[in-house]
Design a protein around this motif. Structure first.
Motif, PDB file in Angstrom:
ATOM      1  N   ASP A  17      30.125  54.612  55.522  1.00 15.97           N
ATOM      2  CA  ASP A  17      31.377  53.964  55.130  1.00 15.97           C
ATOM      3  C   ASP A  17      31.064  52.696  54.344  1.00 15.97           C
ATOM      4  O   ASP A  17      30.239  51.884  54.770  1.00 15.97           O
ATOM      5  CB  ASP A  17      32.222  53.600  56.352  1.00 15.97           C
ATOM      6  CG  ASP A  17      32.819  54.813  57.037  1.00 15.97           C
ATOM      7  OD1 ASP A  17      32.990  55.853  56.363  1.00 15.97           O
ATOM      8  OD2 ASP A  17      33.120  54.724  58.239  1.00 15.97           O
ATOM      9  N   ILE A  18      31.734  52.541  53.222  1.00 23.22           N
ATOM     10  CA  ILE A  18      31.550  51.365  52.387  1.00 23.22           C
ATOM     11  C   ILE A  18      32.914  50.740  52.149  1.00 23.22           C
ATOM     12  O   ILE A  18      33.848  51.420  51.737  1.00 23.22           O
ATOM     13  CB  ILE A  18      30.893  51.723  51.040  1.00 23.22           C
ATOM     14  CG1 ILE A  18      29.527  52.346  51.282  1.00 23.22           C
ATOM     15  CG2 ILE A  18      30.741  50.504  50.148  1.00 23.22           C
ATOM     16  CD1 ILE A  18      29.347  53.629  50.571  1.00 23.22           C
ATOM     17  N   LEU A  19      33.027  49.440  52.396  1.00 21.12           N
ATOM     18  CA  LEU A  19      34.254  48.686  52.172  1.00 21.12           C
ATOM     19  C   LEU A  19      33.955  47.634  51.116  1.00 21.12           C
ATOM     20  O   LEU A  19      33.036  46.833  51.276  1.00 21.12           O
ATOM     21  CB  LEU A  19      34.715  48.014  53.474  1.00 21.12           C
ATOM     22  CG  LEU A  19      35.980  47.179  53.411  1.00 21.12           C
ATOM     23  CD1 LEU A  19      37.191  48.042  53.101  1.00 21.12           C
ATOM     24  CD2 LEU A  19      36.169  46.432  54.726  1.00 21.12           C
ATOM     25  N   GLU A  20      34.707  47.681  50.016  1.00 22.88           N
ATOM     26  CA  GLU A  20      34.497  46.733  48.922  1.00 22.88           C
ATOM     27  C   GLU A  20      35.832  46.214  48.417  1.00 22.88           C
ATOM     28  O   GLU A  20      36.855  46.901  48.510  1.00 22.88           O
ATOM     29  CB  GLU A  20      33.754  47.382  47.748  1.00 22.88           C
ATOM     30  CG  GLU A  20      32.289  47.630  47.990  1.00 22.88           C
ATOM     31  CD  GLU A  20      31.437  46.370  48.047  1.00 22.88           C
ATOM     32  OE1 GLU A  20      31.942  45.262  47.754  1.00 22.88           O
ATOM     33  OE2 GLU A  20      30.260  46.504  48.410  1.00 22.88           O
ATOM     34  N   ALA A  21      35.802  45.035  47.849  1.00 22.89           N
ATOM     35  CA  ALA A  21      36.976  44.436  47.224  1.00 22.89           C
ATOM     36  C   ALA A  21      36.564  43.887  45.867  1.00 22.89           C
ATOM     37  O   ALA A  21      35.399  43.529  45.662  1.00 22.89           O
ATOM     38  CB  ALA A  21      37.539  43.317  48.093  1.00 22.89           C
ATOM     39  N   ALA A  22      37.502  43.865  44.933  1.00 21.66           N
ATOM     40  CA  ALA A  22      37.229  43.320  43.604  1.00 21.66           C
ATOM     41  C   ALA A  22      38.538  42.861  42.985  1.00 21.66           C
ATOM     42  O   ALA A  22      39.619  43.312  43.355  1.00 21.66           O
ATOM     43  CB  ALA A  22      36.561  44.364  42.719  1.00 21.66           C
ATOM     44  N   GLU A  23      38.417  41.952  42.023  1.00 19.27           N
ATOM     45  CA  GLU A  23      39.566  41.459  41.279  1.00 19.27           C
ATOM     46  C   GLU A  23      39.569  42.072  39.885  1.00 19.27           C
ATOM     47  O   GLU A  23      38.535  42.484  39.373  1.00 19.27           O
ATOM     48  CB  GLU A  23      39.517  39.936  41.147  1.00 19.27           C
ATOM     49  CG  GLU A  23      39.755  39.203  42.446  1.00 19.27           C
ATOM     50  CD  GLU A  23      39.762  37.701  42.260  1.00 19.27           C
ATOM     51  OE1 GLU A  23      40.558  37.044  42.948  1.00 19.27           O
ATOM     52  OE2 GLU A  23      38.982  37.191  41.426  1.00 19.27           O
ATOM     53  N   GLY A  24      40.756  42.110  39.281  1.00 21.01           N
ATOM     54  CA  GLY A  24      40.898  42.586  37.918  1.00 21.01           C
ATOM     55  C   GLY A  24      42.136  41.978  37.308  1.00 21.01           C
ATOM     56  O   GLY A  24      42.908  41.297  37.985  1.00 21.01           O
ATOM     57  N   ASN A  25      42.344  42.244  36.024  1.00 17.91           N
ATOM     58  CA  ASN A  25      43.506  41.655  35.352  1.00 17.91           C
ATOM     59  C   ASN A  25      44.776  42.458  35.587  1.00 17.91           C
ATOM     60  O   ASN A  25      45.770  42.252  34.923  1.00 17.91           O
ATOM     61  CB  ASN A  25      43.246  41.465  33.858  1.00 17.91           C
ATOM     62  CG  ASN A  25      42.996  42.772  33.152  1.00 17.91           C
ATOM     63  OD1 ASN A  25      43.009  43.828  33.761  1.00 17.91           O
ATOM     64  ND2 ASN A  25      42.764  42.706  31.858  1.00 17.91           N
ATOM     65  N   GLY A  26      44.743  43.369  36.526  1.00 19.32           N
ATOM     66  CA  GLY A  26      45.866  44.173  36.965  1.00 19.32           C
ATOM     67  C   GLY A  26      45.399  45.049  38.105  1.00 19.32           C
ATOM     68  O   GLY A  26      44.199  45.124  38.388  1.00 19.32           O
ATOM     69  N   PRO A  27      46.313  45.738  38.776  1.00 17.90           N
ATOM     70  CA  PRO A  27      45.913  46.542  39.940  1.00 17.90           C
ATOM     71  C   PRO A  27      44.962  47.690  39.606  1.00 17.90           C
ATOM     72  O   PRO A  27      44.073  48.004  40.389  1.00 17.90           O
ATOM     73  CB  PRO A  27      47.239  47.060  40.503  1.00 17.90           C
ATOM     74  CG  PRO A  27      48.240  46.877  39.422  1.00 17.90           C
ATOM     75  CD  PRO A  27      47.754  45.763  38.558  1.00 17.90           C
ATOM     76  N   VAL A  28      45.112  48.308  38.440  1.00 12.19           N
ATOM     77  CA  VAL A  28      44.227  49.424  38.085  1.00 12.19           C
ATOM     78  C   VAL A  28      42.835  48.908  37.743  1.00 12.19           C
ATOM     79  O   VAL A  28      41.824  49.491  38.136  1.00 12.19           O
ATOM     80  CB  VAL A  28      44.817  50.260  36.928  1.00 12.19           C
ATOM     81  CG1 VAL A  28      43.875  51.375  36.529  1.00 12.19           C
ATOM     82  CG2 VAL A  28      46.163  50.837  37.345  1.00 12.19           C
ATOM     83  N   SER A  29      42.773  47.796  37.051  1.00 17.88           N
ATOM     84  CA  SER A  29      41.481  47.174  36.741  1.00 17.88           C
ATOM     85  C   SER A  29      40.760  46.772  38.027  1.00 17.88           C
ATOM     86  O   SER A  29      39.550  47.001  38.173  1.00 17.88           O
ATOM     87  CB  SER A  29      41.703  45.951  35.848  1.00 17.88           C
ATOM     88  OG  SER A  29      40.517  45.243  35.657  1.00 17.88           O
ATOM     89  N   ALA A  30      41.487  46.179  38.973  1.00 18.21           N
ATOM     90  CA  ALA A  30      40.894  45.783  40.251  1.00 18.21           C
ATOM     91  C   ALA A  30      40.440  46.998  41.045  1.00 18.21           C
ATOM     92  O   ALA A  30      39.354  47.002  41.636  1.00 18.21           O
ATOM     93  CB  ALA A  30      41.908  44.962  41.055  1.00 18.21           C
ATOM     94  N   LEU A  31      41.247  48.041  41.060  1.00 21.95           N
ATOM     95  CA  LEU A  31      40.898  49.277  41.753  1.00 21.95           C
ATOM     96  C   LEU A  31      39.631  49.899  41.164  1.00 21.95           C
ATOM     97  O   LEU A  31      38.711  50.278  41.892  1.00 21.95           O
ATOM     98  CB  LEU A  31      42.067  50.269  41.649  1.00 21.95           C
ATOM     99  CG  LEU A  31      41.890  51.637  42.271  1.00 21.95           C
ATOM    100  CD1 LEU A  31      41.703  51.526  43.773  1.00 21.95           C
ATOM    101  CD2 LEU A  31      43.097  52.496  41.952  1.00 21.95           C
ATOM    102  N   ASP A  32      39.561  49.976  39.840  1.00 23.85           N
ATOM    103  CA  ASP A  32      38.389  50.519  39.158  1.00 23.85           C
ATOM    104  C   ASP A  32      37.145  49.691  39.494  1.00 23.85           C
ATOM    105  O   ASP A  32      36.094  50.244  39.809  1.00 23.85           O
ATOM    106  CB  ASP A  32      38.647  50.535  37.648  1.00 23.85           C
ATOM    107  CG  ASP A  32      37.519  51.164  36.862  1.00 23.85           C
ATOM    108  OD1 ASP A  32      37.137  52.314  37.180  1.00 23.85           O
ATOM    109  OD2 ASP A  32      37.021  50.522  35.907  1.00 23.85           O
TER     110      ASP A  32
END
Length: 120
Positions: A17-32
């Motif tokens: 199991d891997i749990l990661e978080a990231a930011e982006g300039n929108g929800p799809v960018s952050a998700l990617d």
């Protein structure tokens, strides 16, 4: 000031199991970005993949805000392009489906370019 979106993903790769978080300039960018962060150690070749286009379409407009949404994501590895799709009443879920399919399809293309021979 640009408001950054935050995405958190939990994926299981090879039983881990891997749990990661990231930011982006929108929800799809952050998700990617979060997906790539979670998968990079297992599939380093996804660094070559780029999200080239993102399109959203409402499938049943008469349903108002509960309408199904179709998301098309065009990805590229620098010399090939492919389009994947996600469908859901939740635009983030539809986006997630399309982004994941794009990464998986890119990995399949990479595997076809460099097939691993199996010795029996």
């Amino acid at each position: 000031e640009i408001c950054q979106a935050l995405a958190t993903v939990k994926v299981t790769v090879n039983g881990q199991d891997i749990l990661e978080a990231a930011e982006g300039n929108g929800p799809v960018s952050a998700l990617d970005a979060a997906l790539r962060k979670a998968l990079m150690n297992f599939y380093p070749m996804i660094a070559e993949f780029q999200l080239r286009d993102y399109k959203v379409r409402i499938l049943d407009g008469g349903s108002g805000t509960s309408a199904k949404t179709r998301v098309l994501v065009e990805s590229s590895n620098g010399h090939q392009r492919w389009t994947t799709v996600g469908v859901s009443t939740n635009i983030i879920d539809a986006s997630y489906q399309a982004v994941v399919e794009g990464l998986e399809y890119g990995l399949l293309l990479k595997q076809q370019e460099n097939p691993v021979s199996v010795l029996t």
